[in-house]
Design a protein around this motif. Structure first.
Motif, PDB file in Angstrom:
ATOM      1  N   ALA A 121      -9.785   7.389  -6.009  1.00 48.68           N
ATOM      2  CA  ALA A 121      -9.010   6.306  -6.035  1.00 48.68           C
ATOM      3  C   ALA A 121      -7.647   6.644  -5.507  1.00 48.68           C
ATOM      4  O   ALA A 121      -6.719   6.097  -5.144  1.00 48.68           O
ATOM      5  CB  ALA A 121      -8.952   5.677  -7.368  1.00 48.68           C
ATOM      6  N   ILE A 122      -7.240   7.935  -6.208  1.00 50.45           N
ATOM      7  CA  ILE A 122      -5.781   8.419  -6.140  1.00 50.45           C
ATOM      8  C   ILE A 122      -5.427   9.095  -4.754  1.00 50.45           C
ATOM      9  O   ILE A 122      -4.391   9.047  -4.208  1.00 50.45           O
ATOM     10  CB  ILE A 122      -5.488   9.274  -7.522  1.00 50.45           C
ATOM     11  CG1 ILE A 122      -5.572   8.526  -8.693  1.00 50.45           C
ATOM     12  CG2 ILE A 122      -4.069  10.070  -7.142  1.00 50.45           C
ATOM     13  CD1 ILE A 122      -5.312   9.192  -9.914  1.00 50.45           C
ATOM     14  N   THR A 123      -6.466   9.977  -4.607  1.00 45.66           N
ATOM     15  CA  THR A 123      -6.097  10.736  -3.316  1.00 45.66           C
ATOM     16  C   THR A 123      -6.596  10.352  -1.970  1.00 45.66           C
ATOM     17  O   THR A 123      -6.408  10.858  -0.843  1.00 45.66           O
ATOM     18  CB  THR A 123      -6.939  12.301  -3.621  1.00 45.66           C
ATOM     19  OG1 THR A 123      -8.278  12.039  -3.588  1.00 45.66           O
ATOM     20  CG2 THR A 123      -6.352  12.959  -4.779  1.00 45.66           C
TER      21      THR A 123
ATOM     22  N   VAL B 105       0.825  -1.290  -0.077  1.00 47.79           N
ATOM     23  CA  VAL B 105      -0.039   0.016   0.008  1.00 47.79           C
ATOM     24  C   VAL B 105       0.934   1.335   0.144  1.00 47.79           C
ATOM     25  O   VAL B 105       1.697   1.639   0.791  1.00 47.79           O
ATOM     26  CB  VAL B 105      -0.930   0.199   1.274  1.00 47.79           C
ATOM     27  CG1 VAL B 105      -2.036   1.180   1.039  1.00 47.79           C
ATOM     28  CG2 VAL B 105      -1.720  -1.231   1.466  1.00 47.79           C
ATOM     29  N   ALA B 106       1.013   2.008  -1.073  1.00 47.73           N
ATOM     30  CA  ALA B 106       1.616   3.217  -1.165  1.00 47.73           C
ATOM     31  C   ALA B 106       0.698   4.259  -0.876  1.00 47.73           C
ATOM     32  O   ALA B 106      -0.322   4.649  -1.007  1.00 47.73           O
ATOM     33  CB  ALA B 106       2.157   3.424  -2.540  1.00 47.73           C
ATOM     34  N   ARG B 107       1.432   5.236   0.018  1.00 51.37           N
ATOM     35  CA  ARG B 107       1.049   6.690   0.319  1.00 51.37           C
ATOM     36  C   ARG B 107       1.391   7.638  -0.552  1.00 51.37           C
ATOM     37  O   ARG B 107       2.460   8.240  -0.256  1.00 51.37           O
ATOM     38  CB  ARG B 107       1.248   7.057   1.833  1.00 51.37           C
ATOM     39  CG  ARG B 107       0.265   8.013   2.429  1.00 51.37           C
ATOM     40  CD  ARG B 107       0.312   8.362   3.701  1.00 51.37           C
ATOM     41  NE  ARG B 107       1.807   8.897   4.349  1.00 51.37           N
ATOM     42  CZ  ARG B 107       2.460   8.000   5.163  1.00 51.37           C
ATOM     43  NH1 ARG B 107       2.264   6.880   5.507  1.00 51.37           N
ATOM     44  NH2 ARG B 107       3.774   8.524   5.433  1.00 51.37           N
ATOM     45  N   ILE B 108       0.844   7.940  -1.440  1.00 54.36           N
ATOM     46  CA  ILE B 108       1.338   9.025  -2.666  1.00 54.36           C
ATOM     47  C   ILE B 108       1.226  10.304  -2.036  1.00 54.36           C
ATOM     48  O   ILE B 108       0.115  10.721  -1.442  1.00 54.36           O
ATOM     49  CB  ILE B 108       0.376   8.773  -3.759  1.00 54.36           C
ATOM     50  CG1 ILE B 108       0.519   7.396  -4.376  1.00 54.36           C
ATOM     51  CG2 ILE B 108       0.697   9.591  -4.888  1.00 54.36           C
ATOM     52  CD1 ILE B 108      -0.505   7.051  -5.503  1.00 54.36           C
ATOM     53  N   PRO B 109       2.201  11.027  -2.072  1.00 50.77           N
ATOM     54  CA  PRO B 109       2.154  12.581  -1.551  1.00 50.77           C
ATOM     55  C   PRO B 109       1.013  13.228  -2.364  1.00 50.77           C
ATOM     56  O   PRO B 109       0.729  13.120  -3.210  1.00 50.77           O
ATOM     57  CB  PRO B 109       3.660  12.907  -2.069  1.00 50.77           C
ATOM     58  CG  PRO B 109       4.444  11.767  -1.978  1.00 50.77           C
ATOM     59  CD  PRO B 109       3.449  10.699  -2.454  1.00 50.77           C
ATOM     60  N   ALA B 110       0.528  14.241  -1.356  1.00 50.10           N
ATOM     61  CA  ALA B 110      -0.658  14.770  -1.741  1.00 50.10           C
ATOM     62  C   ALA B 110      -0.430  15.479  -2.953  1.00 50.10           C
ATOM     63  O   ALA B 110      -1.252  15.731  -4.043  1.00 50.10           O
ATOM     64  CB  ALA B 110      -1.096  15.601  -0.613  1.00 50.10           C
ATOM     65  N   ASP B 111       0.714  16.430  -3.381  1.00 51.16           N
ATOM     66  CA  ASP B 111       0.775  17.006  -4.193  1.00 51.16           C
ATOM     67  C   ASP B 111       0.678  16.410  -5.737  1.00 51.16           C
ATOM     68  O   ASP B 111       0.450  16.651  -6.721  1.00 51.16           O
ATOM     69  CB  ASP B 111       2.083  17.975  -4.119  1.00 51.16           C
ATOM     70  CG  ASP B 111       3.346  17.186  -3.911  1.00 51.16           C
ATOM     71  OD1 ASP B 111       3.265  15.921  -3.356  1.00 51.16           O
ATOM     72  OD2 ASP B 111       4.473  17.608  -4.476  1.00 51.16           O
ATOM     73  N   LEU B 112       1.626  15.076  -5.778  1.00 46.69           N
ATOM     74  CA  LEU B 112       1.389  14.338  -6.942  1.00 46.69           C
ATOM     75  C   LEU B 112       0.119  13.908  -7.044  1.00 46.69           C
ATOM     76  O   LEU B 112      -0.304  13.604  -8.154  1.00 46.69           O
ATOM     77  CB  LEU B 112       2.407  13.164  -6.486  1.00 46.69           C
ATOM     78  CG  LEU B 112       2.536  12.163  -7.644  1.00 46.69           C
ATOM     79  CD1 LEU B 112       2.914  12.551  -8.990  1.00 46.69           C
ATOM     80  CD2 LEU B 112       3.428  11.176  -7.223  1.00 46.69           C
TER      81      LEU B 112
END
Length: 274
Positions: A179-181, A150-157
């Motif tokens: 799905a992304i944020t 499970v990746a926690r994608i940084p908010a800006d990306l």
């Protein structure tokens, strides 16, 4: 980056997404992250088998987890519905055999296993039918362990990618922004709860346990752009739309200095055959 969409409670019914990853099997194998060695070692140690535990890898894909279990001293059989992924798994590791079938329809015959594992694939399987099939092929004390990176994608990306997705794919069958944020723990709580409910409903197992391993990985710009097309949200995008999404993601990473450190949690549900 799971794809739950309008079928959020029944992702296993979205065969169009589940069977889309083989469109570029070599990229999938090259780009997708491996699983923590500590998780693999813990599964092997908890399995009741002899010196060479027999492991069934469900939804084995290109054999990423299968090769890790082979390296840990296990015999491994994979079950994979996509013939393209299965062929690459066989080619990359000669000691891994793969049956091409949906797990719910796969016939094990008299074969029995010490552990049934599934890496980032169990949400594509009916949670009750899958657990019942696992119970059928496991011996007493055998282990069912299904897990996800499970990746926690940084908010800006995440926001940059969501913005362009809403523009280039306005009629998408699921909510790209959600799905992304959405915090990944919220999405995976849904998945893990359904896995546990499926195990309890199928019967034959002790109460499921939750395991978690936290780690991180630093990607270059190009390395992360190699990962993105392997996610279910993007595997079926037209080439021009995908190019715009990757350009937006690349620009966001460039603004960060050309690399991105991605926090991961490997989350598992594990249950002993009773």
């Amino acid at each position: 980056m799971p794809t739950l969409s309008s079928a959020e409670n029944r992702p296993h019914q979205r065969r169009d997404i589940a069977e889309s990853f083989g469109v570029d099997a070599e990229r999938y194998d090259r780009a997708r992250p491996r699983y923590p060695d500590a998780l693999v070692e813990r599964i092997v140690a908890a399995s009741p088998g002899p010196d060479l535990p027999h492991v069934l890898d469900v939804g084995c894909g290109t054999g990423i987890a299968a090769r890790q279990f082979r390296a840990a001293g296990c015999r491994v059989l994979g079950v994979e519905p996509d013939a393209r992924m299965a062929e690459l798994a066989r080619r990359l590791e000669t000691g891994v055999a793969v049956d091409v079938a949906k797990f719910e329809e796969w016939e094990p015959g008299k074969r029995r296993f010490d552990a049934v594992v599934s890496g980032t694939a169990w949400h594509w399987i009916d949670p009750v039918a899958g657990a019942a099939k696992a119970a059928r092929v496991l011996g007493p004390g055998g282990l069912l362990s299904v897990f996800w990176n499970v990746a926690r994608i940084p908010a800006d990306l995440a926001e940059a990618v969501a913005d362009v997705c809403e523009r280039v794919v306005p009629d998408a069958p699921f909510d790209f922004r959600a799905a992304i944020t959405r915090p990944p723990v919220d999405t995976y709580r849904i998945i893990l709860d359904k896995v546990c409910d499926g195990i309890r409903t199928a019967g034959g197992f002790a109460e499921p346990e939750h395991w978690r391993y936290d780690w991180e990985f630093t990607y270059t710009r190009d390395a992360w752009l190699d990962v993105m097309p392997t996610h279910g949200a993007f595997t079926r995008l037209p080439a021009d739309s995908l190019a715009e999404v990757l350009e937006a993601a690349g620009n966001a990473i460039d603004a960060r200095g050309g690399s991105i450190t991605m926090p991961y949690a490997t989350m598992a549900v594990t249950a002993k055959r009773s």
